[in-house]
Design a protein around this motif. Structure first.
Motif, PDB file in Angstrom:
ATOM      1  N   ALA A  15       0.981  -1.244   0.487  1.00  0.00           N
ATOM      2  CA  ALA A  15       0.318   0.513   0.186  1.00  0.00           C
ATOM      3  C   ALA A  15       0.744   1.307   0.243  1.00  0.00           C
ATOM      4  CB  ALA A  15      -0.952   0.308   1.395  1.00  0.00           C
ATOM      5  N   PHE A  16       1.742   1.455   0.699  1.00  0.00           N
ATOM      6  CA  PHE A  16       2.923   2.791   0.812  1.00  0.00           C
ATOM      7  C   PHE A  16       3.898   2.378  -0.398  1.00  0.00           C
ATOM      8  CE2 PHE A  16       2.113   0.736   5.146  1.00  0.00           C
ATOM      9  CZ  PHE A  16       1.660   1.684   5.809  1.00  0.00           C
ATOM     10  N   PHE A  17       3.997   1.424  -1.097  1.00  0.00           N
ATOM     11  CA  PHE A  17       4.502   1.462  -2.901  1.00  0.00           C
ATOM     12  C   PHE A  17       3.980   2.080  -3.350  1.00  0.00           C
ATOM     13  CE2 PHE A  17       5.508  -0.153  -6.478  1.00  0.00           C
ATOM     14  CZ  PHE A  17       6.155   0.071  -6.483  1.00  0.00           C
ATOM     15  N   MET A  18       2.723   1.275  -3.067  1.00  0.00           N
ATOM     16  CA  MET A  18       1.910   2.417  -3.833  1.00  0.00           C
ATOM     17  C   MET A  18       1.049   3.634  -3.818  1.00  0.00           C
ATOM     18  SD  MET A  18       0.662   0.174  -6.411  1.00  0.00           S
ATOM     19  CE  MET A  18      -0.222   0.941  -6.997  1.00  0.00           C
ATOM     20  N   PHE A  20       3.682   6.131  -3.044  1.00  0.00           N
ATOM     21  CA  PHE A  20       5.169   6.265  -3.603  1.00  0.00           C
ATOM     22  C   PHE A  20       5.148   6.177  -5.285  1.00  0.00           C
ATOM     23  CE2 PHE A  20       8.798   5.408  -5.393  1.00  0.00           C
ATOM     24  CZ  PHE A  20       9.761   6.859  -4.771  1.00  0.00           C
ATOM     25  N   PHE A  21       4.568   5.157  -5.638  1.00  0.00           N
ATOM     26  CA  PHE A  21       4.149   4.808  -6.934  1.00  0.00           C
ATOM     27  C   PHE A  21       3.224   6.176  -7.845  1.00  0.00           C
ATOM     28  CE2 PHE A  21       2.217   3.953 -11.329  1.00  0.00           C
ATOM     29  CZ  PHE A  21       3.966   3.167 -11.812  1.00  0.00           C
ATOM     30  N   ILE A  22       1.864   6.246  -7.363  1.00  0.00           N
ATOM     31  CA  ILE A  22       1.313   7.104  -7.916  1.00  0.00           C
ATOM     32  C   ILE A  22       1.764   8.829  -7.539  1.00  0.00           C
ATOM     33  CG2 ILE A  22      -0.613   7.941  -7.435  1.00  0.00           C
ATOM     34  CD1 ILE A  22      -2.368   5.367  -6.135  1.00  0.00           C
ATOM     35  N   ALA A  23       2.344   8.725  -6.634  1.00  0.00           N
ATOM     36  CA  ALA A  23       3.353  10.347  -6.360  1.00  0.00           C
ATOM     37  C   ALA A  23       4.142  10.658  -7.119  1.00  0.00           C
ATOM     38  CB  ALA A  23       3.743  10.482  -4.496  1.00  0.00           C
ATOM     39  N   SER A  24       4.846   9.553  -7.833  1.00  0.00           N
ATOM     40  CA  SER A  24       5.829   9.778  -7.878  1.00  0.00           C
ATOM     41  C   SER A  24       5.449   9.711  -9.780  1.00  0.00           C
ATOM     42  CB  SER A  24       6.893   8.090  -8.043  1.00  0.00           C
ATOM     43  OG  SER A  24       8.045   8.329  -7.282  1.00  0.00           O
ATOM     44  N   VAL A  25       3.988   9.387 -10.263  1.00  0.00           N
ATOM     45  CA  VAL A  25       3.978   9.899 -11.462  1.00  0.00           C
ATOM     46  C   VAL A  25       3.638  10.979 -11.634  1.00  0.00           C
ATOM     47  CG1 VAL A  25       2.265   9.003 -13.076  1.00  0.00           C
ATOM     48  CG2 VAL A  25       4.002   6.882 -11.841  1.00  0.00           C
ATOM     49  N   SER A  26       2.902  11.380 -10.631  1.00  0.00           N
ATOM     50  CA  SER A  26       2.029  12.726 -10.437  1.00  0.00           C
ATOM     51  C   SER A  26       3.389  13.921 -11.080  1.00  0.00           C
ATOM     52  CB  SER A  26       1.122  12.371  -9.508  1.00  0.00           C
ATOM     53  OG  SER A  26       0.245  11.898  -9.562  1.00  0.00           O
ATOM     54  N   LEU A  53       4.402  15.823  -3.097  1.00  0.00           N
ATOM     55  CA  LEU A  53       3.818  16.236  -1.355  1.00  0.00           C
ATOM     56  C   LEU A  53       2.445  16.245  -1.238  1.00  0.00           C
ATOM     57  CD1 LEU A  53       6.797  18.136  -0.322  1.00  0.00           C
ATOM     58  CD2 LEU A  53       7.039  16.169  -0.063  1.00  0.00           C
ATOM     59  N   ALA A  54       1.769  16.506  -2.563  1.00  0.00           N
ATOM     60  CA  ALA A  54      -0.033  17.092  -2.181  1.00  0.00           C
ATOM     61  C   ALA A  54      -0.516  15.643  -2.836  1.00  0.00           C
ATOM     62  CB  ALA A  54      -0.165  18.378  -3.055  1.00  0.00           C
ATOM     63  N   VAL A  55      -0.598  14.790  -3.704  1.00  0.00           N
ATOM     64  CA  VAL A  55      -0.539  13.990  -3.656  1.00  0.00           C
ATOM     65  C   VAL A  55      -0.763  12.359  -3.019  1.00  0.00           C
ATOM     66  CG1 VAL A  55      -0.408  12.353  -5.801  1.00  0.00           C
ATOM     67  CG2 VAL A  55      -0.786  14.906  -7.041  1.00  0.00           C
ATOM     68  N   GLY A  56       0.710  12.669  -2.716  1.00  0.00           N
ATOM     69  CA  GLY A  56       1.821  11.678  -1.441  1.00  0.00           C
ATOM     70  C   GLY A  56       0.652  11.649  -0.616  1.00  0.00           C
ATOM     71  N   GLY A  57       0.862  13.027   0.259  1.00  0.00           N
ATOM     72  CA  GLY A  57       0.373  13.327   1.179  1.00  0.00           C
ATOM     73  C   GLY A  57      -1.852  12.670   1.070  1.00  0.00           C
ATOM     74  N   THR A  58      -1.981  13.316  -0.134  1.00  0.00           N
ATOM     75  CA  THR A  58      -3.564  13.088   0.032  1.00  0.00           C
ATOM     76  C   THR A  58      -3.542  11.697  -0.102  1.00  0.00           C
ATOM     77  OG1 THR A  58      -3.765  15.132  -1.065  1.00  0.00           O
ATOM     78  CG2 THR A  58      -5.534  13.846  -1.220  1.00  0.00           C
ATOM     79  N   VAL A  59      -3.296  10.900  -0.906  1.00  0.00           N
ATOM     80  CA  VAL A  59      -4.025   8.938  -1.592  1.00  0.00           C
ATOM     81  C   VAL A  59      -2.863   8.954   0.296  1.00  0.00           C
ATOM     82  CG1 VAL A  59      -2.454   7.430  -2.102  1.00  0.00           C
ATOM     83  CG2 VAL A  59      -2.847   9.199  -3.876  1.00  0.00           C
ATOM     84  N   LEU A  60      -1.664   9.142   0.959  1.00  0.00           N
ATOM     85  CA  LEU A  60      -1.269   8.455   2.188  1.00  0.00           C
ATOM     86  C   LEU A  60      -2.629   8.973   2.700  1.00  0.00           C
ATOM     87  CD1 LEU A  60       0.645   7.048   3.714  1.00  0.00           C
ATOM     88  CD2 LEU A  60       1.013   9.230   4.551  1.00  0.00           C
ATOM     89  N   HIS A  61      -3.327   9.927   3.133  1.00  0.00           N
ATOM     90  CA  HIS A  61      -4.139  10.296   4.183  1.00  0.00           C
ATOM     91  C   HIS A  61      -5.449   9.007   3.671  1.00  0.00           C
ATOM     92  CE1 HIS A  61      -7.867  12.435   6.114  1.00  0.00           C
ATOM     93  NE2 HIS A  61      -6.954  12.407   6.674  1.00  0.00           N
ATOM     94  N   TYR A  62      -6.081   8.852   2.580  1.00  0.00           N
ATOM     95  CA  TYR A  62      -7.132   7.921   1.992  1.00  0.00           C
ATOM     96  C   TYR A  62      -6.458   6.375   2.551  1.00  0.00           C
ATOM     97  CZ  TYR A  62      -9.953   5.276  -1.091  1.00  0.00           C
ATOM     98  OH  TYR A  62     -10.764   4.254  -1.401  1.00  0.00           O
TER      99      TYR A  62
END
Length: 85
Positions: A15-18, A20-26, A53-62
């Motif tokens: 889950a945490f890799f995903m 990171f992956f989603i934030a990295s692609v964004s 940071l914005a995408v990673g923080g939002t997806v991590l919170h979710y």
């Protein structure tokens, strides 16, 4: 709200890799988009970092919210589900 996840739920790094992956692609897509514009190098780095940071923080919170909501281990204070043991 308390966003702590029980140790049993947080053992799997997938889950945490995903996140990171989603934030990295964004951030990479932001970098490419800003590269085609007339932005300077530091502006591209700043924009990509902000998006990461914005995408990673939002997806991590979710993800943490989902892990806590669907936890079946019964280790959260005020846990509403019964342990499956």
């Amino acid at each position: 709200r308390d966003m702590k996840v029980c140790p049993d739920c947080s053992k799997s790094p997938l889950a945490f890799f995903m996140v990171f992956f989603i934030a990295s692609v964004s951030a990479f897509l932001t970098w490419l988009t800003l590269s085609y514009s007339e932005f300077e190098f530091l502006e591209r780095i700043g924009g990509s970092t902000i998006v990461f940071l914005a995408v990673g923080g939002t997806v991590l919170h979710y993800v943490l919210g989902c892990m806590k909501r669907h936890c079946r281990h019964g280790k959260h204070p005020g846990h509403t589900h019964r342990a499956a043991h």
